[in-house]
Design a protein around this motif. Structure first.
Motif, short mmCIF file in Angstrom:
data_model
loop_
_atom_site.label_atom_id
_atom_site.label_comp_id
_atom_site.label_asym_id
_atom_site.label_seq_id
_atom_site.Cartn_x
_atom_site.Cartn_y
_atom_site.Cartn_z
N ILE A 104 0.86 -1.19 0.00
CA ILE A 104 0.00 0.00 0.00
C ILE A 104 0.89 1.24 0.00
O ILE A 104 1.76 1.38 0.87
CB ILE A 104 -0.93 0.05 1.23
CG1 ILE A 104 -1.86 -1.15 1.27
CG2 ILE A 104 -1.75 1.34 1.22
CD1 ILE A 104 -2.74 -1.21 2.51
N VAL A 105 0.70 2.10 -0.99
CA VAL A 105 1.38 3.39 -1.03
C VAL A 105 0.32 4.48 -1.14
O VAL A 105 -0.84 4.19 -1.45
CB VAL A 105 2.37 3.49 -2.21
CG1 VAL A 105 3.50 2.48 -2.06
CG2 VAL A 105 1.65 3.29 -3.54
N SER A 106 0.70 5.72 -0.93
CA SER A 106 -0.30 6.78 -1.04
C SER A 106 -0.67 7.06 -2.49
O SER A 106 -1.81 7.39 -2.80
CB SER A 106 0.22 8.06 -0.37
OG SER A 106 1.25 8.65 -1.13
N GLY A 107 0.32 6.94 -3.38
CA GLY A 107 0.08 7.25 -4.78
C GLY A 107 0.04 8.73 -5.07
O GLY A 107 -0.31 9.15 -6.18
N THR A 108 0.44 9.55 -4.09
CA THR A 108 0.37 11.00 -4.25
C THR A 108 1.74 11.66 -4.32
O THR A 108 1.82 12.88 -4.50
CB THR A 108 -0.41 11.65 -3.09
OG1 THR A 108 0.29 11.39 -1.85
CG2 THR A 108 -1.82 11.08 -3.00
N ARG A 109 2.82 10.88 -4.18
CA ARG A 109 4.16 11.47 -4.13
C ARG A 109 5.04 10.89 -5.23
O ARG A 109 4.98 9.69 -5.55
CB ARG A 109 4.81 11.20 -2.77
CG ARG A 109 4.06 11.82 -1.60
CD ARG A 109 4.16 13.33 -1.58
NE ARG A 109 5.51 13.77 -1.32
CZ ARG A 109 6.01 13.97 -0.11
NH1 ARG A 109 5.26 13.77 0.96
NH2 ARG A 109 7.25 14.39 0.05
N SER A 110 5.90 11.73 -5.79
CA SER A 110 6.76 11.31 -6.91
C SER A 110 7.74 10.22 -6.49
O SER A 110 8.14 9.40 -7.32
CB SER A 110 7.52 12.52 -7.47
OG SER A 110 8.32 13.13 -6.45
N GLU A 129 7.22 7.65 -4.98
CA GLU A 129 6.60 6.34 -5.04
C GLU A 129 6.49 5.78 -6.46
O GLU A 129 6.14 4.62 -6.64
CB GLU A 129 5.19 6.41 -4.43
CG GLU A 129 5.17 6.87 -2.98
CD GLU A 129 3.77 7.21 -2.50
OE1 GLU A 129 2.83 7.14 -3.32
OE2 GLU A 129 3.62 7.53 -1.32
N ALA A 130 6.82 6.61 -7.45
CA ALA A 130 6.58 6.21 -8.85
C ALA A 130 7.29 4.93 -9.22
O ALA A 130 6.70 4.03 -9.85
CB ALA A 130 7.00 7.35 -9.78
N SER A 131 8.56 4.80 -8.83
CA SER A 131 9.31 3.60 -9.22
C SER A 131 8.76 2.35 -8.54
O SER A 131 8.78 1.26 -9.11
CB SER A 131 10.79 3.77 -8.90
OG SER A 131 10.99 3.94 -7.50
N VAL A 132 8.27 2.50 -7.31
CA VAL A 132 7.67 1.36 -6.61
C VAL A 132 6.41 0.91 -7.33
O VAL A 132 6.19 -0.28 -7.56
CB VAL A 132 7.34 1.73 -5.15
CG1 VAL A 132 6.71 0.54 -4.43
CG2 VAL A 132 8.59 2.19 -4.41
N ILE A 133 5.57 1.87 -7.69
CA ILE A 133 4.31 1.56 -8.37
C ILE A 133 4.56 0.85 -9.69
O ILE A 133 3.87 -0.10 -10.06
CB ILE A 133 3.49 2.85 -8.58
CG1 ILE A 133 3.05 3.41 -7.22
CG2 ILE A 133 2.28 2.60 -9.47
CD1 ILE A 133 2.45 4.80 -7.29
N PRO A 145 -0.03 -7.65 -5.47
CA PRO A 145 -1.13 -6.72 -5.20
C PRO A 145 -0.62 -5.37 -4.71
O PRO A 145 0.29 -5.32 -3.85
CB PRO A 145 -1.95 -7.44 -4.12
CG PRO A 145 -1.56 -8.88 -4.24
CD PRO A 145 -0.13 -8.89 -4.69
N LEU A 146 -1.18 -4.29 -5.22
CA LEU A 146 -0.74 -2.95 -4.81
C LEU A 146 -1.94 -2.01 -4.79
O LEU A 146 -2.78 -2.03 -5.70
CB LEU A 146 0.33 -2.41 -5.75
CG LEU A 146 0.89 -1.02 -5.40
CD1 LEU A 146 2.39 -0.95 -5.65
CD2 LEU A 146 0.20 0.08 -6.21
N LEU A 147 -2.03 -1.19 -3.75
CA LEU A 147 -3.10 -0.20 -3.62
C LEU A 147 -2.50 1.20 -3.51
O LEU A 147 -1.56 1.41 -2.74
CB LEU A 147 -3.93 -0.47 -2.37
CG LEU A 147 -4.95 0.63 -2.01
CD1 LEU A 147 -6.10 0.65 -3.01
CD2 LEU A 147 -5.46 0.45 -0.58
N LYS A 148 -3.04 2.12 -4.28
CA LYS A 148 -2.75 3.54 -4.09
C LYS A 148 -3.87 4.11 -3.23
O LYS A 148 -4.99 4.30 -3.70
CB LYS A 148 -2.65 4.25 -5.45
CG LYS A 148 -1.44 3.80 -6.27
CD LYS A 148 -1.28 4.60 -7.54
CE LYS A 148 -2.26 4.12 -8.60
NZ LYS A 148 -2.01 4.81 -9.91
#
Length: 361
Positions: A38-44, A46-50, A56-59
């Motif tokens: 689980i990441v926030s999906g709101t910060r740059s 995190e881009a490489s992780v996403i 399974p992954l949740l923003k």
């Protein structure tokens, strides 16, 4: 080997919260588990992780704790956790951990936290005060006094195996020189303007006075041209780079590091046993970088400069004794060599797996 999905890792915001999470995930995957993320999906950051995460992954859309939009983040986490049904959630602090931890506890899923810094962050303090937390893993000895009601374990900061391998090679290859002084400056991947402006004129002057001084200055992309101009008269002795990819080699080749005092930097200089002058980020939350630096300064492995009160002259006064008497570097390196690093990523993974096994009974 059967791949399992019994662990969810919540991280995000900055590299200081993301990289320890990835280090633990790496160990879990090597043990045959397939954690969800689980990441926030709101910060740059995190881009490489996403982009690279396999599983399974949740923003979640997590925001700072008091932001009302966190209600929607909690609802997203609840749906995700009901689908994945983990036996434990691992969160690495920061506001991005708030929504996942709240959702996990509403579903009675056990939670393990990790605190990267010497000074415990607001999120970890809040979560341990208001929710039942299985364990808080700490990077720095002594931090447990800030969480008197929590069950804490000292593990150190989880570092990825590739980083540990590079630092170990650098430490083995490190050779001190009686004449040369090799300095590595790093303010992090984005640089550190205040630090750059404070120290670069002093280092340029030092290099001009002694051809045996060499400098590698990672300055960040925004200050590249300014730093190149500052070092123009000694460009044969100075390499200015926006970003240094091979940090292990940079640490290993240096006799002295000048750096911010984020948790990762502190653990990296200890792992490589490279004497350091820390210049903590003055705007860091709760002045936590200064606390990180002090833990190493107190053991004799580093010095610390306050950017807010320092001048070029006062910084030169700190640097001069090291330049004039190399035995100071030797004693600092010896102190760092005595600071043992726990196998943090493995230790944290083991804590998580113990919770998983209890849930299987």
């Amino acid at each position: 080997m059967c791949m399992k999905s019994e662990i969810v890792i919540a991280c995000g915001g900055t590299g200081g919260h993301i990289n320890p999470a990835l280090a633990v995930a790496e160990v879990l995957k090597n043990k045959g588990y397939s954690p969800a993320m689980i990441v926030s999906g709101t910060r740059s950051a995190e881009a490489s992780v996403i982009q690279s995460w396999e599983g399974p992954l949740l923003k979640s859309g997590a925001r700072p704790i008091k932001d009302p939009r966190n209600l929607f983040a909690i609802l997203r986490c609840l749906r995700f956790l009901r689908k994945v049904r983990p036996r434990v959630l691992f969160a690495t602090g920061g506001y991005t951990s708030f929504a996942p931890v709240v959702a996990a506890r509403l579903l009675r899923i056990p939670v393990v936290l990790h605190e990267a810094n010497s000074l415990v962050g607001k999120a970890v303090r809040f979560l341990t005060k208001h929710f039942k937390i299985e364990t808080v893993a700490l990077s720095f000895e002594g931090s447990e006094t800030q969480l008197p009601k929590a069950h804490t374990v000292y593990t150190g900061l989880p570092l990825r195996q590739s980083v540990l391998d590079a630092l170990a090679r650098a430490r083995q290859q490190k050779k001190a020189s009686e004449q040369a002084l090799r300095i590595f400056v790093t303010g992090g991947s984005q640089g550190a303007r205040g630090m750059n402006l404070l120290i670069a004129p002093v280092l340029a002057s030092l290099a001009a006075s002694d051809s045996n001084v060499s400098i590698l200055h990672q300055c960040g992309p925004n200050d590249l041209e300014a730093m190149e101009a500052t070092y123009a008269k000694v460009k044969n002795q100075v390499r200015v780079q926006a970003f240094v990819q091979d940090m292990g080699t940079a640490y290993g080749e240096a006799d002295l590091v000048i750096a911010r005092a984020g948790a990762a930097t502190c653990f990296e200089v200890v792992a490589c046993a490279t004497p350091t002058i820390f210049i903590p980020l003055p705007t860091a939350m709760d002045d936590h970088q200064r606390k990180n630096a002090e833990s190493i300064v107190q053991r004799g492995g580093a010095l610390c400069v306050n950017q807010l009160t320092a001048t070029s002259q006062s910084f030169a006064d700190v640097l001069r004794p090291i330049y004039q008497d190399r035995s100071l570097l030797t004693s600092m390196q010896a102190a760092l060599s005595q600071m043992t690093l726990p196998d943090a990523a493995t230790d944290v993974a083991q804590i998580l797996l113990e919770v998983v096994r209890r849930g299987e009974k």
